[in-house]
Design an enzyme around this catalytic site. Sequence first.
Site, PDB file in Angstrom:
ATOM      1  N   GLU A   1      13.163 -19.705 126.557  1.00  0.00           N
ATOM      2  CA  GLU A   1      14.031 -21.056 126.583  1.00  0.00           C
ATOM      3  C   GLU A   1      13.993 -21.315 124.936  1.00  0.00           C
ATOM      4  O   GLU A   1      13.270 -20.930 124.088  1.00  0.00           O
ATOM      5  CB  GLU A   1      12.809 -22.006 126.776  1.00  0.00           C
ATOM      6  CG  GLU A   1      12.997 -23.433 126.399  1.00  0.00           C
ATOM      7  CD  GLU A   1      14.322 -24.138 127.345  1.00  0.00           C
ATOM      8  OE1 GLU A   1      15.467 -23.468 127.350  1.00  0.00           O
ATOM      9  OE2 GLU A   1      14.176 -24.976 128.266  1.00  0.00           O
TER      10      GLU A   1
ATOM     11  N   ILE B   1      14.880 -23.843 123.432  1.00  0.00           N
ATOM     12  CA  ILE B   1      14.138 -25.283 122.687  1.00  0.00           C
ATOM     13  C   ILE B   1      13.327 -26.056 123.661  1.00  0.00           C
ATOM     14  O   ILE B   1      13.477 -26.551 124.777  1.00  0.00           O
ATOM     15  CB  ILE B   1      15.132 -26.176 121.992  1.00  0.00           C
ATOM     16  CG1 ILE B   1      14.580 -27.442 121.230  1.00  0.00           C
ATOM     17  CG2 ILE B   1      16.292 -26.838 123.078  1.00  0.00           C
ATOM     18  CD1 ILE B   1      15.516 -28.070 120.319  1.00  0.00           C
TER      19      ILE B   1
ATOM     20  N   ASP C   1      11.564 -29.497 123.832  1.00  0.00           N
ATOM     21  CA  ASP C   1      11.743 -30.722 123.187  1.00  0.00           C
ATOM     22  C   ASP C   1      10.745 -31.724 123.567  1.00  0.00           C
ATOM     23  O   ASP C   1       9.558 -31.681 123.157  1.00  0.00           O
ATOM     24  CB  ASP C   1      13.277 -31.371 123.542  1.00  0.00           C
ATOM     25  CG  ASP C   1      13.682 -32.444 122.866  1.00  0.00           C
ATOM     26  OD1 ASP C   1      12.859 -33.259 122.459  1.00  0.00           O
ATOM     27  OD2 ASP C   1      14.837 -32.322 122.335  1.00  0.00           O
ATOM     28  N   THR C   2      10.972 -32.678 124.605  1.00  0.00           N
ATOM     29  CA  THR C   2       9.847 -33.542 125.164  1.00  0.00           C
ATOM     30  C   THR C   2       8.837 -32.656 125.918  1.00  0.00           C
ATOM     31  O   THR C   2       7.890 -33.205 125.862  1.00  0.00           O
ATOM     32  CB  THR C   2      10.500 -34.611 126.130  1.00  0.00           C
ATOM     33  OG1 THR C   2      11.234 -33.770 127.221  1.00  0.00           O
ATOM     34  CG2 THR C   2      11.473 -35.242 125.272  1.00  0.00           C
TER      35      THR C   2
ATOM     36  N   LYS D   1       9.970 -28.702 119.308  1.00  0.00           N
ATOM     37  CA  LYS D   1      10.356 -30.000 118.439  1.00  0.00           C
ATOM     38  C   LYS D   1       8.901 -30.533 118.261  1.00  0.00           C
ATOM     39  O   LYS D   1       8.072 -30.828 118.957  1.00  0.00           O
ATOM     40  CB  LYS D   1      11.280 -31.011 119.162  1.00  0.00           C
ATOM     41  CG  LYS D   1      12.438 -30.716 118.678  1.00  0.00           C
ATOM     42  CD  LYS D   1      13.603 -31.696 119.196  1.00  0.00           C
ATOM     43  CE  LYS D   1      15.047 -31.333 119.208  1.00  0.00           C
ATOM     44  NZ  LYS D   1      15.970 -32.385 119.261  1.00  0.00           N
TER      45      LYS D   1
ATOM     46  N   PHE E   1      18.152 -33.545 116.190  1.00  0.00           N
ATOM     47  CA  PHE E   1      19.112 -32.781 117.159  1.00  0.00           C
ATOM     48  C   PHE E   1      19.953 -31.813 116.750  1.00  0.00           C
ATOM     49  O   PHE E   1      20.639 -31.682 115.621  1.00  0.00           O
ATOM     50  CB  PHE E   1      20.088 -33.704 118.196  1.00  0.00           C
ATOM     51  CG  PHE E   1      20.680 -33.303 119.226  1.00  0.00           C
ATOM     52  CD1 PHE E   1      19.839 -33.100 120.449  1.00  0.00           C
ATOM     53  CD2 PHE E   1      22.166 -32.578 119.506  1.00  0.00           C
ATOM     54  CE1 PHE E   1      20.346 -32.946 121.665  1.00  0.00           C
ATOM     55  CE2 PHE E   1      22.374 -32.139 120.540  1.00  0.00           C
ATOM     56  CZ  PHE E   1      21.301 -32.192 121.551  1.00  0.00           C
TER      57      PHE E   1
ATOM     58  N   ASP F   1      23.798 -26.319 122.396  1.00  0.00           N
ATOM     59  CA  ASP F   1      24.899 -27.189 122.472  1.00  0.00           C
ATOM     60  C   ASP F   1      24.689 -28.920 122.627  1.00  0.00           C
ATOM     61  O   ASP F   1      23.615 -29.273 122.573  1.00  0.00           O
ATOM     62  CB  ASP F   1      25.555 -27.319 124.012  1.00  0.00           C
ATOM     63  CG  ASP F   1      25.116 -27.749 124.934  1.00  0.00           C
ATOM     64  OD1 ASP F   1      23.658 -27.687 125.194  1.00  0.00           O
ATOM     65  OD2 ASP F   1      25.486 -28.550 125.686  1.00  0.00           O
TER      66      ASP F   1
HETATM   67  N1  HPA Z   1      19.854 -29.193 120.542  1.00  0.00           N
HETATM   68  C1  HPA Z   1      20.461 -28.984 121.825  1.00  0.00           C
HETATM   69  N2  HPA Z   1      20.016 -28.989 123.101  1.00  0.00           N
HETATM   70  C2  HPA Z   1      18.697 -29.594 122.945  1.00  0.00           C
HETATM   71  C3  HPA Z   1      18.034 -30.191 121.957  1.00  0.00           C
HETATM   72  C4  HPA Z   1      18.662 -29.956 120.805  1.00  0.00           C
HETATM   73  O1  HPA Z   1      18.046 -30.386 119.978  1.00  0.00           O
HETATM   74  N3  HPA Z   1      16.865 -30.634 122.601  1.00  0.00           N
HETATM   75  C5  HPA Z   1      17.019 -30.508 123.912  1.00  0.00           C
HETATM   76  N4  HPA Z   1      18.048 -29.907 124.265  1.00  0.00           N
HETATM   77 MG    MG Z   2      21.983 -28.492 126.419  1.00  0.00          MG
END
Ligand code: HPA
Ligand code: MG
Length: 220
Positions: free
Chosen positions: A136, A138, A140-141, A168, A189, A196
């Site tokens: 993967e 990124i 994120d959450t 993140k 971001f 994207d």
């Molecule tokens: N950038 C692009 N796609 C994403 C991000 C990000 O920071 N976080 C989760 N999807």
């Molecule tokens: Mg995306």
Amino acid sequence: MEQRTTKGKIVIKDDWPGYNLELFTYPQHYHDDIESVYIPHGVVMDRIERLARHIMDDVGDEDIVVLCVLKGGFKFCSDLVEFIKILGRSSSRYLETRVEFIRLKSYLNDQSTEDLHIIGSRDLSFLRGKNVLIVEAIVDTGKTMKALLKHVETFQPKMVKVAGLLVKRVPNMPENLTDYVGFEIPNRFVVGYALDYNEYFRDLNHICVISEMGKMKYKI
Ligand code: HPA
Ligand code: MG
């Protein structure tokens, strides 16, 4: 769920502004849409080479199924598998890799949407009894990864590991979901290297911070 121990990672601090755009090349049509080069492409590649070595050390001599999370993961996956292949050629161990794809969508603009959409390849029964490496771009959450892990586990793989190029630092991140982390980054971001913003910026090599102008221009 199994507790994961990450090997080490590059931690990018909250006050890292990124490199001035003029120090690198990038598609000129994005000139006003990005703020800075956050992680140059070369650094991304060097880090992925190291992750490939970690993966080889852990699961070499066995077969793995690489589960590439599209669309954002396509570059990371392709470069990671390439490095695994190169390492295999220069050692006596060869990690046989089969690559499969799953497509997820959980973002609109720069916001995470509540629900996880698995678009394509819902039936992952080919994972039964296999060593699975989820790749993967990124994390994120963590919600998406958590849901995906749960989904993957239902197909009874032998082992599941997660490689995340970027993780993140977000408030109340749940438990550690990622075994191989390229970079831990602040809660900003980022785009580029297949990441994207509403489908834009995938054609940018470096990982960059999007500008307010870029967010406005490509908002839907
Ligand atoms: N950038 C692009 N796609 C994403 C991000 C990000 O920071 N976080 C989760 N999807
Ligand atoms: Mg995306």
